[in-house]
Write a protein that holds these residues in place. Structure first.
Motif, mmCIF file in Angstrom:
data_model
loop_
_atom_site.group_PDB
_atom_site.id
_atom_site.type_symbol
_atom_site.label_atom_id
_atom_site.label_comp_id
_atom_site.label_asym_id
_atom_site.label_seq_id
_atom_site.Cartn_x
_atom_site.Cartn_y
_atom_site.Cartn_z
ATOM 1 N N VAL A 171 -2.390 -4.601 -8.013
ATOM 2 C CA VAL A 171 -2.611 -4.424 -6.829
ATOM 3 C C VAL A 171 -1.489 -4.877 -6.113
ATOM 4 N N LYS A 172 -1.084 -6.173 -6.097
ATOM 5 C CA LYS A 172 -0.188 -6.775 -5.615
ATOM 6 C C LYS A 172 1.182 -6.219 -5.771
ATOM 7 N N ASN A 173 1.712 -5.972 -7.057
ATOM 8 C CA ASN A 173 2.671 -5.463 -7.546
ATOM 9 C C ASN A 173 2.754 -4.142 -7.405
ATOM 10 N N LEU A 174 1.731 -3.361 -6.853
ATOM 11 C CA LEU A 174 1.970 -1.625 -6.798
ATOM 12 C C LEU A 174 3.331 -1.221 -6.122
ATOM 13 N N PRO A 175 3.586 -1.608 -5.261
ATOM 14 C CA PRO A 175 4.948 -1.056 -4.653
ATOM 15 C C PRO A 175 5.943 -1.297 -5.793
ATOM 16 N N ALA A 176 6.138 -2.346 -6.238
ATOM 17 C CA ALA A 176 7.380 -2.553 -7.201
ATOM 18 C C ALA A 176 7.179 -1.909 -8.565
ATOM 19 N N LEU A 177 5.865 -1.873 -8.886
ATOM 20 C CA LEU A 177 5.436 -0.893 -9.972
ATOM 21 C C LEU A 177 5.970 0.680 -9.699
#
Length: 485
Positions: free
Chosen positions: A361-367
């Motif tokens: 969830v925290k890294n969703l934009p980076a994913l």
């Protein structure tokens, strides 16, 4: 007019702030992603959502301009349109030009195109696709698959945690044949298992004993489970590292949270957990049930040796691969290298990142940024594991935020886990699950799990999604004429 001009200045300041704060976000995504329109809009959306715009929205509402609550796919075009309208009301020159219709709705067009490429064209009567997890019988019974297609299945999901390559090939073959017969493209998603932790052997002090609040359970890393002292349950697990890395105080959740426990004791190759919360009548411990560890850092690769062996069949049979336990952008690179290893490359194979853990969830934009421009990409909200990891009380909020982030980037979303579960298992739906399924219409795809009445579930969901499409598009009410009054 002074009030309108003051609002114009506030909106113009917000626009400048968003544009400036988006620049370092884009730089963090990397030069390749930063040039893509969907990623640029995502950066603008993230910058905007770092600020509380509720007072501004309310001030705009009186002027008929409160559209900021639906700007996920068009951040700057929406702010520009509001600025033009405010300037006209004030009788002054607008600081920006009015976006063209194509420019204003470009984000919606990007999402529609990405969805079509990933999932195939939608049926004529609804926007959201229906995905169905195939039972083992789908390998032996082509008529079973054909019936699901006739009822409205658009995507077949093959769970690689069960059955084997020959069964998967047979399932995919039957799906392709059913699609050809129906004159539709039915996509195939193969979901690799990842390092899913499950119970294996279960030992009970008494037959049919259920675990309740206060009961203690012994977990063993290896060997046969055994009972001792006042511990009436013993369980071996599929991942020995899980037991050895537990600490006193860590939470351990069983079977999507049917039991919530805490570690009270750790020892050589074993741990004791105490049940803190359970279903009203307790829960029966069984093999092959999932375990979640929201407080324990396992440091595991999302690709297991089994997954690496399964990928050749995935590349051969599937249109998409479901990637379990993805957490960091580097995890996507790991999968891409494996997909291309040994001549297995399939550039048309899409990737579905399953959002199951807080890190994802925290890294969703980076994913999303890491995947952009490489392969077709979608996100699955795996609500069972996600609820167990972040807490059930946060799930409703978090699934909304995931939908917003993905819409901003033009990424399709699959709404998964326990959709119409009672209907699929028993043939009779609950009231609450009908509402939940209707809310899933805001996603690009809704997934049903397998069950005895899955065909009826597909038919019901097909009708429900079609009706909801007439009322809502994402967060926007469509205002179809009402006929009940």
């Amino acid at each position: 007019m002074d009030d309108v001009w003051g609002l114009t200045e506030r909106v113009e300041s917000l626009r400048d702030l968003v544009a400036n704060e988006a620049r370092p976000i884009l730089q963090g995504f990397g030069p390749e992603a930063a040039s893509l329109p969907g990623i640029v809009n995502l950066a603008h959306y993230l910058a905007l959502r770092h600020h509380d715009v509720r007072p501004l929205q309310r001030a705009l509402m009186r002027h008929g301009l409160s559209s900021l609550g639906r700007l996920e796919s068009r951040v700057l075009p929406t702010l520009d349109a509001v600025l033009v309208a405010l300037a006209a009301r004030a009788g002054r020159q607008s600081p920006v030009a009015l976006p063209s219709s194509d420019a204003f709705f470009a984000g919606e067009a990007r999402l529609e195109q990405a969805t079509d490429l990933m999932f195939g064209p939608p049926p004529a009567h609804r926007r959201s696709r229906i995905m169905v997890t195939l039972a083992s019988e789908a390998a032996e019974d082509p008529a079973f698959v054909a019936d699901l297609v006739r009822r409205g299945m658009d995507i077949a999901r093959i769970n690689c945690a069960h059955d084997g390559p020959e069964a998967w090939r047979a399932m995919a073959k039957h799906v392709r044949a059913a699609g050809d017969a129906a004159g539709r493209r039915i996509a195939v998603l193969m979901d690799i298992a990842g390092p899913k932790i499950r119970t294996e052997q279960v030992l009970l002090a008494e037959r049919k004993l259920k675990a309740n609040v206060g009961d203690r359970i012994r977990l063993v890393a290896s060997g046969e489970p055994s009972l001792f002292d006042d511990v009436r349950f013993a369980v071996s697990v599929s991942l020995p590292e899980m037991v050895t890395r537990l600490k006193v105080g860590d939470r351990v959740l069983y079977d999507d949270g049917k039991l919530q426990t805490v570690v009270t004791e750790v020892g050589d190759g074993m741990a004791v957990i105490r049940v803190e919360r359970a279903k009203a009548n307790g829960a029966r411990l069984k093999p092959e049930k999932g375990i979640n560890l929201p407080d324990t850092a396992l440091g595991l690769s999302p690709l297991t040796a089994k997954d690496e062996g399964d990928i050749s069949t995935v590349v051969e049979c599937a249109d998409m691969v479901g990637y379990s336990f993805v957490s960091r952008p580097d995890d996507l690179d790991l999968l891409d290298r494996e997909l291309g290893a040994g001549g297995n490359g399939n550039p048309g194979l899409g990737v579905v990142a399953k959002i199951e853990r807080p890190e994802a969830v925290k890294n969703l934009p980076a994913l999303i940024a890491r995947a952009a421009g490489k392969r077709e990409f979608a996100v699955m909200i795996a609500r069972g594991d996600l609820a167990a990891e972040i807490g059930f009380e946060r799930l409703a909020e978090m699934q909304e935020e995931i939908l917003w982030i993905c819409e901003a980037a033009g990424v399709p979303v699959i709404w998964a886990t326990q959709v119409l579960e009672n209907l699929v298992k028993s043939g009779v739906p609950s009231r609450g699950e009908m509402t939940d399924a209707a809310m899933g219409a805001r996603a690009e795809c809704v997934m049903l799990n397998k069950g005895p009445a899955v065909g009826e579930g597909v038919s019901t969901l097909d009708t429900l999604l079609a009706r909801m499409d007439e009322h809502m598009f994402k967060k926007t009410p469509e205002l179809r004429a009402l006929k009940s009054w």
